[in-house]
Write a protein that holds these residues in place. Sequence first.
Motif, PDB file in Angstrom:
ATOM      1  N   CYS A   1       0.843  -1.198   0.000  1.00  0.00           N
ATOM      2  CA  CYS A   1       0.000   0.000   0.000  1.00  0.00           C
ATOM      3  C   CYS A   1       0.869   1.236   0.000  1.00  0.00           C
ATOM      4  O   CYS A   1       2.063   1.192   0.323  1.00  0.00           O
ATOM      5  N   THR A   2       0.252   2.354  -0.342  1.00  0.00           N
ATOM      6  CA  THR A   2       0.897   3.659  -0.235  1.00  0.00           C
ATOM      7  C   THR A   2       0.345   4.347   1.018  1.00  0.00           C
ATOM      8  O   THR A   2      -0.711   3.960   1.534  1.00  0.00           O
ATOM      9  N   PRO A   3       1.025   5.369   1.515  1.00  0.00           N
ATOM     10  CA  PRO A   3       0.486   6.099   2.673  1.00  0.00           C
ATOM     11  C   PRO A   3      -0.912   6.655   2.432  1.00  0.00           C
ATOM     12  O   PRO A   3      -1.711   6.769   3.366  1.00  0.00           O
ATOM     13  N   ASP A   4      -1.236   7.002   1.181  1.00  0.00           N
ATOM     14  CA  ASP A   4      -2.541   7.576   0.873  1.00  0.00           C
ATOM     15  C   ASP A   4      -3.676   6.571   1.008  1.00  0.00           C
ATOM     16  O   ASP A   4      -4.848   6.959   1.022  1.00  0.00           O
ATOM     17  N   GLN A   5      -3.355   5.281   1.100  1.00  0.00           N
ATOM     18  CA  GLN A   5      -4.396   4.259   1.271  1.00  0.00           C
ATOM     19  C   GLN A   5      -4.704   3.998   2.733  1.00  0.00           C
ATOM     20  O   GLN A   5      -5.629   3.233   3.038  1.00  0.00           O
ATOM     21  N   ILE A   6      -3.965   4.616   3.637  1.00  0.00           N
ATOM     22  CA  ILE A   6      -4.112   4.337   5.068  1.00  0.00           C
ATOM     23  C   ILE A   6      -4.974   5.399   5.742  1.00  0.00           C
ATOM     24  O   ILE A   6      -4.774   6.599   5.541  1.00  0.00           O
ATOM     25  N   LEU A   7      -5.920   4.936   6.533  1.00  0.00           N
ATOM     26  CA  LEU A   7      -6.795   5.811   7.295  1.00  0.00           C
ATOM     27  C   LEU A   7      -6.582   5.536   8.781  1.00  0.00           C
ATOM     28  O   LEU A   7      -6.671   4.397   9.232  1.00  0.00           O
TER      29      LEU A   7
END
Length: 467
Positions: A167-173
Amino acid sequence: MILIPLQPDAATPLYEQIYQNIKKKITDGTLACNTKLPSSRTLAEQLFISRSTVNSAYEQLLSEGYIYAKEKSGYFVADISYSTTIELCSNSIEPDSLCVESPKTPYSFSPFAIDTELFPYTVWRKLMNEAVASLNAQTLSLGDPIGDFEFRTAISEYLAQSRGVRCTPDQILIGAGTDYLLMLLCGLFTAELKIAMENPTYLRAYHVFCGLGRMVNPVPVTKTGIDIKKLSASDSSIAYVTPSHQYPLGAVMPVTHRRELLDWAYSSPKRYIIEDDHDSEFRYKGLPIPSLQGMDTQGRVIYLGTFSRIIAPAIRVSYMVLPPELCRLYRQKFPHYSSTVSRVDQRILTEFIRSGYLERHLNKMRKTYHQRHDALLHALHCFGNSIDISGEYAGLHLVVSFLNYGTEENIQACASQAGMHLYSLKEHAIAPVLISAPTFLLGFAGLSEQEIKSSVAVLYKELTKEL
């Protein structure tokens, strides 16, 4: 003969090099189904290494379902194109309660307990002081609504290395607890979509879904995980699973079963899998089981993780990895939501991960919990063949069935008389569950080795009084 080039000077342990090499040969077809592997003794002699090193590699391949064992014959390559369904137990019983909380007792075998005495107090105070000292106007603002970029980057790097999550950081919530993240997740799906859950399962997730008015379909668990055939027949669009260590039974979903589950998701554009990786860090034999998300090629797995089990429950920091399509949908539907985790806490955890403190803390916890796991297994020897034990070598509890000690109520009464609380398996059921004998979850993380030994000895004495 299998050609396995080893690098003795590499940072990767030899047994892991063997495991990765054989795994690749199986997945790319070099080693065909049912091919017999060299004995551990033979392969050890070929590679000029110890037999125990080869055994460790074989045990890891076995636990992940890439190979199977035949008694007195050795190890063989598994058919990773399909899996079979096996019934768990027999005799149906009704669940009494959906609540796993209980009155405090001197010895509580809670499967959720951890030892907060292991909390890294000194390091945490240091990082907290540094975070407060560096506060400025920017860090006192709300920040990114899905969590600070530096924190999400640290998590993505940690997950890639430890769990094989891509994953990329932008996929993490980032969110304050898994319950909160599940509530957000439900907002991305239309109300008519049904959610399938393993039965038995993690009840707090079940209560979240029901509390939001979602239809939940209980699906039986086999010895390899959620029953795929019954999942397909359930008319569900979402499947909530715990593949690396099924909660509460402890099953590890082998690679064939994982591919079947992914195929189920891929067969319809509206299907997703929620992978709750609740205690993957605690494995006491072999390597951690890789994540299901790392096998996903079509963006259908939603990955959940938390710091509550590995640091402290009060931390209340969890994370969710969304597939790219759901990331875009989340930003469209919830741009007005702010992060529920303090930016100070995010900064502390960022440094805790990047400075290597998390890895050292986990190593300390694994060692301690491994010792307590072994202490519980050893203490239970007094019961001999009158109990069945499963779910060992991972997680923070064992699953123990008592075969010759009467009803569940009788066993719980004896335990209560001895000043301890046992957690029934049926308390984790959301529908009638098949079981053959009174079965309990015995958590060991919240008890010292001495407490484990003495409490089991007292329980044995109480249960055998009338025999």
